[in-house]
Design a protein around this motif. Sequence first.
Motif, PDB file in Angstrom:
ATOM      1  N   PRO A 654      -6.399  -5.208  -3.730  1.00  0.00           N
ATOM      2  CA  PRO A 654      -5.366  -5.919  -2.981  1.00  0.00           C
ATOM      3  C   PRO A 654      -4.239  -4.978  -2.571  1.00  0.00           C
ATOM      4  O   PRO A 654      -4.064  -3.896  -3.126  1.00  0.00           O
ATOM      5  CB  PRO A 654      -4.869  -6.954  -3.967  1.00  0.00           C
ATOM      6  N   SER A 658      -0.824  -0.038   0.459  1.00  0.00           N
ATOM      7  CA  SER A 658      -0.139   0.227  -0.813  1.00  0.00           C
ATOM      8  C   SER A 658      -1.142   0.195  -1.967  1.00  0.00           C
ATOM      9  O   SER A 658      -1.106   1.050  -2.885  1.00  0.00           O
ATOM     10  CB  SER A 658       0.967  -0.805  -1.041  1.00  0.00           C
ATOM     11  N   LEU A 661      -3.165   3.236  -1.814  1.00  0.00           N
ATOM     12  CA  LEU A 661      -2.451   4.384  -2.350  1.00  0.00           C
ATOM     13  C   LEU A 661      -2.412   4.345  -3.877  1.00  0.00           C
ATOM     14  O   LEU A 661      -2.573   5.381  -4.562  1.00  0.00           O
ATOM     15  CB  LEU A 661      -1.033   4.409  -1.777  1.00  0.00           C
ATOM     16  N   ILE A 670      -5.808   0.552 -11.397  1.00  0.00           N
ATOM     17  CA  ILE A 670      -5.865  -0.462 -10.339  1.00  0.00           C
ATOM     18  C   ILE A 670      -7.159  -1.260 -10.459  1.00  0.00           C
ATOM     19  O   ILE A 670      -7.135  -2.478 -10.313  1.00  0.00           O
ATOM     20  CB  ILE A 670      -5.759   0.243  -8.983  1.00  0.00           C
ATOM     21  N   GLU A 713      -4.945   8.079   6.258  1.00  0.00           N
ATOM     22  CA  GLU A 713      -3.539   8.441   5.973  1.00  0.00           C
ATOM     23  C   GLU A 713      -3.250   8.475   4.475  1.00  0.00           C
ATOM     24  O   GLU A 713      -2.482   9.319   4.005  1.00  0.00           O
ATOM     25  CB  GLU A 713      -2.597   7.453   6.666  1.00  0.00           C
ATOM     26  N   GLN A 714      -3.794   7.520   3.734  1.00  0.00           N
ATOM     27  CA  GLN A 714      -3.414   7.398   2.331  1.00  0.00           C
ATOM     28  C   GLN A 714      -4.362   8.163   1.398  1.00  0.00           C
ATOM     29  O   GLN A 714      -3.922   8.663   0.345  1.00  0.00           O
ATOM     30  CB  GLN A 714      -3.393   5.908   1.936  1.00  0.00           C
ATOM     31  N   PRO A 717      -5.361  12.787   2.532  1.00  0.00           N
ATOM     32  CA  PRO A 717      -4.487  13.890   2.102  1.00  0.00           C
ATOM     33  C   PRO A 717      -4.533  14.152   0.605  1.00  0.00           C
ATOM     34  O   PRO A 717      -4.095  15.201   0.150  1.00  0.00           O
ATOM     35  CB  PRO A 717      -3.094  13.428   2.549  1.00  0.00           C
TER      36      PRO A 717
ATOM     37  N   VAL B  58      -8.559  -9.769  -9.288  1.00  0.00           N
ATOM     38  CA  VAL B  58      -7.192  -9.242  -9.298  1.00  0.00           C
ATOM     39  C   VAL B  58      -6.387  -9.835 -10.447  1.00  0.00           C
ATOM     40  O   VAL B  58      -5.853  -9.118 -11.306  1.00  0.00           O
ATOM     41  CB  VAL B  58      -6.492  -9.505  -7.952  1.00  0.00           C
ATOM     42  N   GLN B  62      -5.961  -7.828 -13.987  1.00  0.00           N
ATOM     43  CA  GLN B  62      -4.726  -7.046 -13.932  1.00  0.00           C
ATOM     44  C   GLN B  62      -3.511  -7.785 -14.457  1.00  0.00           C
ATOM     45  O   GLN B  62      -2.467  -7.164 -14.629  1.00  0.00           O
ATOM     46  CB  GLN B  62      -4.472  -6.605 -12.472  1.00  0.00           C
ATOM     47  N   VAL B 114       5.151   3.265   2.394  1.00  0.00           N
ATOM     48  CA  VAL B 114       3.769   3.766   2.390  1.00  0.00           C
ATOM     49  C   VAL B 114       3.259   3.962   3.801  1.00  0.00           C
ATOM     50  O   VAL B 114       2.622   4.987   4.121  1.00  0.00           O
ATOM     51  CB  VAL B 114       2.870   2.801   1.604  1.00  0.00           C
ATOM     52  N   GLY B 118       2.446   7.546   5.270  1.00  0.00           N
ATOM     53  CA  GLY B 118       1.065   7.797   5.702  1.00  0.00           C
ATOM     54  C   GLY B 118       1.013   8.141   7.174  1.00  0.00           C
ATOM     55  O   GLY B 118       0.214   8.995   7.600  1.00  0.00           O
ATOM     56  N   GLY B 122      -0.154  11.632   7.471  1.00  0.00           N
ATOM     57  CA  GLY B 122      -1.591  11.413   7.639  1.00  0.00           C
ATOM     58  C   GLY B 122      -2.025  11.336   9.081  1.00  0.00           C
ATOM     59  O   GLY B 122      -3.208  11.465   9.415  1.00  0.00           O
TER      60      GLY B 122
END
Lengths: 809, 226
Positions: A654, A658, A661, A670, A713-714, A717, B58, B62, B114, B118, B122
């Motif tokens: 989820p 973010s 990442l 996670i 992007e996340q 790199p 989830v 978590q 973020v 990114g 990125g």
Amino acid sequence: MEEIRCPMCGKPNPDHLETCQHCQARLKPLIISSDESLPAEPDNNDAGLPDWLRSDQQDEAPSEAESEAESTPEDDPADDDWMNKLREEGDSAPIDNSALDESPVYEDSEEGDWLDRIKELRDTDEEPPEEDDSSSLFDGALPSWMSEGGEEPALEESPAEEDSSIFDGALPSWMSEKEEEPTTDEVIPQDEAPSPEPGASIPDWLAASEEQAAELDKEVEVDESELPEWLAGSDQAEPEPTPEETPILFPDLQEAAAPASEELASAEPSDDELPDWFSTKAESSDDSPPSSEPADDELPDWMTEPSGVEAEPATSIPESTPDPDIELPAWMLESAEDVDAQPAAESTEGEIPDWMSGEEAEPQVSTIPAEPDPETPDWLEKIGDDAIPELASDDLSPTGEDIFKIDQLTELLRDEDDLQIPEPEGAIDDGLAPAELPGWLEAMRPVESSADGDSTAEQGQTEQTGPLAGLSGVLMAEPEIARLKQAPKLSSRLQVSETQQEHVRVFRELLETEGQAEKQAKPIVVSSQGLLRWLSAFFLIFVIGLVIIGETQFVPAPPQASVPVEVLNTSSLINSLAPKDPVLVSFDFEPGTSGEMNAAAAAVVDHLMIRGAYLTLISTSPTGPALAEYFISTVQREHQYTSGSQYVNLGYIPGGASGLLGFVQMPQRIKPLSFDGFDPWITAPLDGIYALSDFKMVLVITDNPDIAQSWIEQVEPRIQDTPLITVVSAQVEPILRPFVGGEGAQVRGMVSGVIGGTAYEQVTGKDNLGRTYWDALNFSLMTAIAAILIGGIVNVFSILLRSRNRGEA
Amino acid sequence: MTAANMNLADLIGLLIGFSFTIFILSYILGDNFLFRFATHIFIGAAAGYASVVTIYNVILPQLIFPLMNGGQGEMILTISLLIPSLLLLAKISPRLSKIGNPAMAILVGIGAAVAIGGGIFGTIFPQVSAAVNVFETNNFLEGAILLIGTFTTLLYFQFNSKQSKNQRPAIVQATKLIRWIGKAFIAITFGALFAGVYVAALTALIERFSFLWTFIKELVLPAALG
């Protein structure tokens, strides 16, 4: 039910109520019959005339129209107000004269109908009717010119008495004389008394009226029942009245005077046929009782002033000279004609009323030495001495034909107040103090006869109805707003300038154009959009179905040389993997594009499985884990990959970018559990994996360019040397193309859609779903291209045809 | 794959898949009940499935499991994350929505950070570097096209113009030409995107027809032919 709005409070009331139910005000005014109170057709020329003159004019009017039927009793001008009331007085019973002594002051003196008050005095008289009193009453109630005609015979027979002169001072002699006239007719029987000669005892104008009435009686047979009572009564009282003795205009007057006729007959006439007030005045100079005879100073001004006019008569008379255009009253004209017709020698003074004889004597006075005529009153003598000579010398013709100017005489009578307005200096010089009128005499003064039109206009509108009828200057009982008024006439035409007219024109044009539909070019309507859609669908379905059902492979796969570089790079990267190398595979596509994505990814994943790589499945879409399971268990079922041993499904991450990442930074935290619910980090695929950089390859299968970009992007790199390859949908390829390249590119390899999958199959040498869909895809694409070309050609021709038609037009 | 070697769940799944595929394809006749019914079922099934996945994939692993089975530090961390999560539930009520604003602010702030990080590190820097490195390769033409396309496309969205005194603002003719070239690149890009979308949709249609034919060929025809 109709309603009447109260004039005082303005509230509605039922129409049957007499008074307002809210304020008790009278709703229906006391209306005097217009026939009695007001003349039917008031003449403008008579505006300044007193009522009695106007009424006499009306009396004479029917006599002029002898042949007209309007001479019926209903329309008889004798219906005038004062005459009617006088008639009622005649019908009334005993006459009480004592009230005169008790209440001589009359508050209604302004009413104008001063004759009514006299009759009221008669009504309030307590004493039994005495013939002498009655005769004296009428001496004062009637003007002398009325009583004079009838009095002349009576004066010869009846001596004057002191009581009979009570009202002599209150009434002018010409009224008393007129009042006594019918009395003589009653007193003297027709058979006994000598019939008076025409023109001797009755004025000519009355005689003329009698003659006219007689002719009317002959010509028009009047029904007795239709006659009013007073007229019928007069007929009964006088069965055979002679026209000369009984004026038809005053029958009731005759009846009223009937009780006193005998006494009057015995009364001695005044000396030399003088009016009573003259005779009493003469007596009063000797031994008249002051109580019964008014003094000269008590006389009203209009009676006394003529004597004073002699001081400056010329100043007033010329101002009162009538307009020759003014119509003379009929009765005056007739009288004047009668007078003119008679020779001067034949007309005796005794046969002519005093006031008329005085006027006629004026020319003689002007030529003959002044010798007071015993029958001429002093005021006439004064006028004859001073005022009349001016008229005779200025206005009258010297031939003597217009000896009697009625117009001037009328004005003279009308403007008596004018005559007395200027204070005669001569009177003061002669030692005559200005008289003070007593209240009762002031009340009896004929205000209307002396008031001119201007003063009336200043006082305001004269009340016409109700108890205040006749009074002028009365405050209006009704509010001004409640009166019926004619609406003001407002101009219905607008003052519009040219600019405004221009604006109106523009606005009108705008409105007209608003109502009109705008002409639009007819759109090119294809015969049917549905038909076109049906045709497109039919051709596509037909082609696809035909290829799939036929399982044809007519279209050759792309040759090896034409395989894109990114596909080749992908294949080489996979070939570089060792068995059991961990590979992270992301299934980030939706079920709707699963067909394409499965076909594109089938060859790549198959290649990975062939290479014996351990797969770790992950997804940023909730539906991704299920699609991954389906892909492994269905598409790649030949490899018999089992969860937990060759592959592990970590499930859903989820949080989008973010979460991705976080997964890059802390994968075990996670995703502590697999999609199946066990700890994946202890399984073989994730053995020794603590970060994403520990994976040997990251494969992103996605149909969403944003998700692909997030991975780029996340994740890219932070995975250092771990290659990132993508299997994307055909619609994502243009967007990810900038990231795909050689060694320095972010995306090392990319397989796009069925075309990329088929190309990859060609690289690996193993057919898969890409080749299955390849023919269908190519045929459908060619069909679409053909449809696009056909549509384009049709549009071009239609445009050319349209432009050609325009050119011809 | 035949009906004989297929379990009941797979068989029901295939029947449902076949039916709903027909329902969706019925849209070619226009909007109808079958199409709406199928779309509603898909939407509901997707939402339900997403909820189940979220709960089981989830929330439980978590949030719940760390509170129940985790250590003290893990529980403290979980509780510290649970509080803002519960505050987010206050957004359901308009009256209490302000309570969830801090948690929402944290989420939005983190998401923006973020995304920006990114995007910068990125996309922008790597793309600039890749555009520069294009010319290092021997494919000068490709690099030139990429450079011209990028340059003209960016200039197309440049709307500044020079205004002389007492004259209307005018765009320089060279800028107009550049903008026209950029517009051409944009048109080509949109064409490529449309083609990719069309190919993807056409592939999906082909896959569905292939599924139908497979279902008929392996299940219906054997049953029908005996």
